[in-house]
Scaffold this active site. Structure first.
Site, PDB file in Angstrom:
ATOM      1  CB  SER A   9     -51.716  40.948  -7.565  1.00  0.00           C
ATOM      2  OG  SER A   9     -51.708  42.410  -7.760  1.00  0.00           O
ATOM      3  CB  CYS A  10     -48.311  44.551  -4.872  1.00  0.00           C
ATOM      4  SG  CYS A  10     -46.850  45.547  -4.855  1.00  0.00           S
ATOM      5  CB  ALA A  11     -44.166  40.648  -4.473  1.00  0.00           C
ATOM      6  CB  CYS A  13     -48.397  45.601  -1.319  1.00  0.00           C
ATOM      7  SG  CYS A  13     -48.422  46.822  -2.694  1.00  0.00           S
ATOM      8  NE  ARG A  14     -47.567  38.454  -1.474  1.00  0.00           N
ATOM      9  CZ  ARG A  14     -47.849  38.551  -2.776  1.00  0.00           C
ATOM     10  NH1 ARG A  14     -48.976  39.208  -3.265  1.00  0.00           N
ATOM     11  NH2 ARG A  14     -46.949  38.213  -3.707  1.00  0.00           N
TER      12      ARG A  14
END
Length: 138
Positions: A9-11, A13-14
């Site tokens: 769910s982490c932007a 991280c993406r």
């Protein structure tokens, strides 16, 4: 091999995953919520400068709710706490044998590129700046 510690769910991280993929760097993706091990935590901590202070997200709501003091906590207590509440860890964490980056920073992540590729990119940036300066002076 690069290890990428993330949550889905982490932007940030993406962004880190996308950057590694775009630069053709092989990596092992580890979901902090489901796959983080005690050995992973030890490896992460040995790469940090300030230990738990570097990796704990003191701004997250969970940290505030739990009212924890990691400075007085024994190591075994710390490990158990993170196993119970893995989202206390800042993310992403990008790590190889000698480098660690906590959070995503597009400039700092270049440390994971092979030296020769960093040199080429640096030369391309300098060349681009030089052309801009020449164009602006005309």
């Amino acid at each position: 091999m690069i290890k990428l510690f993330i949550t889905s769910s982490c932007a940030s991280c993406r962004k880190a995953r996308r950057w590694l993929q775009e630069n053709g760097l092989p990596f092992n993706e580890i979901n902090i919520k489901t796959s983080l091990t005690k050995q992973d935590l030890i490896d992460i901590l040995t790469h940090t400068d300030k230990g738990t202070e570097d990796i704990i997200s003191t701004h997250c709501e969970l940290y505030k709710q739990l009212n924890l003091d990691f400075t007085t906590m024994k190591f075994s207590e710390f490990i158990k706490t993170i196993e119970t509440y893995p989202l206390l860890i800042k993310r992403p964490i990008i790590m190889d044998e000698s480098n660690i980056q906590i959070g995503f920073n597009e400039e700092d992540i270049r440390v994971f590129l092979p030296q020769e590729l960093r040199t080429i990119q640096r030369l391309e940036i300098l060349e681009e700046r030089w052309f801009k300066e020449v164009s602006n002076s005309l």
